[in-house]
Write a protein that holds these residues in place. Structure first.
Motif, PDB file in Angstrom:
ATOM      1  N   ASP A 170       0.818  -1.212   0.000  1.00 22.71           N
ATOM      2  CA  ASP A 170       0.000   0.000   0.000  1.00 22.71           C
ATOM      3  C   ASP A 170       0.855   1.266   0.000  1.00 22.71           C
ATOM      4  N   ALA A 171       2.060   1.162   0.548  1.00 21.09           N
ATOM      5  CA  ALA A 171       2.904   2.342   0.702  1.00 21.09           C
ATOM      6  C   ALA A 171       3.662   2.712  -0.570  1.00 21.09           C
ATOM      7  N   VAL A 172       4.034   1.729  -1.362  1.00 22.55           N
ATOM      8  CA  VAL A 172       4.838   2.002  -2.563  1.00 22.55           C
ATOM      9  C   VAL A 172       3.952   2.001  -3.797  1.00 22.55           C
ATOM     10  N   ALA A 173       4.535   2.340  -4.930  1.00 23.53           N
ATOM     11  CA  ALA A 173       3.761   2.429  -6.170  1.00 23.53           C
ATOM     12  C   ALA A 173       3.061   1.105  -6.466  1.00 23.53           C
ATOM     13  N   PRO A 174       1.799   1.156  -6.918  1.00 19.66           N
ATOM     14  CA  PRO A 174       1.035  -0.083  -7.116  1.00 19.66           C
ATOM     15  C   PRO A 174       1.619  -1.015  -8.168  1.00 19.66           C
ATOM     16  N   GLU A 175       2.418  -0.468  -9.082  1.00 14.87           N
ATOM     17  CA  GLU A 175       2.984  -1.327 -10.124  1.00 14.87           C
ATOM     18  C   GLU A 175       4.223  -2.081  -9.650  1.00 14.87           C
ATOM     19  N   VAL A 176       4.697  -1.779  -8.435  1.00 16.90           N
ATOM     20  CA  VAL A 176       5.896  -2.437  -7.916  1.00 16.90           C
ATOM     21  C   VAL A 176       5.515  -3.795  -7.334  1.00 16.90           C
ATOM     22  N   GLU A 177       6.222  -4.829  -7.739  1.00 15.19           N
ATOM     23  CA  GLU A 177       5.993  -6.161  -7.173  1.00 15.19           C
ATOM     24  C   GLU A 177       6.778  -6.276  -5.872  1.00 15.19           C
ATOM     25  N   VAL A 178       6.074  -6.427  -4.775  1.00 19.68           N
ATOM     26  CA  VAL A 178       6.699  -6.484  -3.459  1.00 19.68           C
ATOM     27  C   VAL A 178       6.644  -7.907  -2.935  1.00 19.68           C
ATOM     28  N   THR A 179       7.782  -8.552  -2.884  1.00 16.67           N
ATOM     29  CA  THR A 179       7.867  -9.887  -2.305  1.00 16.67           C
ATOM     30  C   THR A 179       7.977  -9.761  -0.786  1.00 16.67           C
ATOM     31  N   ASN A 180       7.825 -10.874  -0.102  1.00 16.45           N
ATOM     32  CA  ASN A 180       7.971 -10.859   1.349  1.00 16.45           C
ATOM     33  C   ASN A 180       9.374 -10.425   1.744  1.00 16.45           C
ATOM     34  N   ALA A 181      10.379 -10.900   1.023  1.00 20.64           N
ATOM     35  CA  ALA A 181      11.764 -10.534   1.324  1.00 20.64           C
ATOM     36  C   ALA A 181      11.991  -9.038   1.111  1.00 20.64           C
ATOM     37  N   MET A 182      11.416  -8.502   0.024  1.00 21.77           N
ATOM     38  CA  MET A 182      11.558  -7.073  -0.236  1.00 21.77           C
ATOM     39  C   MET A 182      10.877  -6.256   0.855  1.00 21.77           C
ATOM     40  N   ALA A 183       9.707  -6.703   1.296  1.00 21.36           N
ATOM     41  CA  ALA A 183       8.997  -6.005   2.364  1.00 21.36           C
ATOM     42  C   ALA A 183       9.846  -5.954   3.629  1.00 21.36           C
ATOM     43  N   GLU A 184      10.478  -7.060   3.973  1.00 17.33           N
ATOM     44  CA  GLU A 184      11.330  -7.096   5.154  1.00 17.33           C
ATOM     45  C   GLU A 184      12.512  -6.142   5.023  1.00 17.33           C
TER      46      GLU A 184
END
Length: 219
Positions: A170-184
């Motif tokens: 929700d915080a970053v651009a919607p087109e960005v794919e956020v994996t669990n590792a990236m979120a961490e």
């Protein structure tokens, strides 16, 4: 991970859960399993309150009765057959969802069940089916109680990791794919910028996400 993504996350955190207004900028109750269980029970369908009210007041009364650290579920399990005494100590007669019993009695029964399943101290807690079943078999407790309990002790379930990941999405651009590792990674970087531990930031966000889901009726 980019600097722009970290900045977006920091701005979103500051807007949604500012440190001067959101009471959950703490690590929870690391190494205090009794406090974690009390929090999980008494925060259900209740106002979290200030250090002198709500959930924290309940834990404060137990701490005054017990002393520190609060890391032996055996102390709570002793009240399983006499919950009225625990109600008096905690100064709270709230009932669990479903109105099956008081939260104090449910806590005592859950403590006894967890001890019987091999978990007395925080060092023995793990997210597995045996201990989860030991807690959720108590009337009025369920998967949300278990998740809240273990997160307070620094363990994350698949469900809590998803909540954190969704927040970053929700915080970053919607087109960005956020994996669990990236979120961490992004959360760790943001924690540095806020000068808090990653555990503190994760706990604050997890509480926020749970509150948002309650407001929307999501599970």
């Amino acid at each position: 991970m980019s600097t722009a993504h970290v900045r977006d996350l920091i701005d979103y955190i500051a807007a949604e859960l500012p440190r001067d207004a959101w009471p959950h900028w703490t690590e929870g109750w690391p190494r205090e399993i009794e406090a974690g269980l009390l929090d999980a029970a008494f925060s259900a369908r209740a106002t979290y309150g200030t250090p002198a009210s709500g959930v924290r007041a309940v834990i404060g009364r137990w701490r005054a009765h017990r002393g520190v650290p609060l890391d032996d579920l055996g102390a709570l399990s002793e009240y399983a057959d006499d919950p009225a005494e625990l109600i008096a100590v905690l100064g709270n007669r709230q009932r669990v969802p479903g109105n099956y019993t008081t939260k104090a009695e449910a806590v005592a029964l859950a403590a006894r069940s967890l001890v019987a399943a091999g978990c007395r101290r925080s060092s023995e807690l793990r997210d597995d089916d045996v201990l989860r079943s030991a807690l959720v078999q108590i009337a009025g407790f369920g998967s949300a109680t278990w998740e809240c309990f273990v997160v307070q002790l620094g363990l994350h379930t698949p469900e809590s990791r998803c909540l954190l990941q969704d927040f970053v999405i929700d915080a970053v651009a919607p087109e960005v794919e956020v994996t669990n590792a990236m979120a961490e990674e992004l959360l760790a970087a943001a924690a540095v910028r806020f000068d808090v531990t990653a555990a503190t930031l994760s706990h604050a966000i997890w509480r926020y996400q749970r509150a948002q889901r309650r407001l929307t009726g999501a599970r």
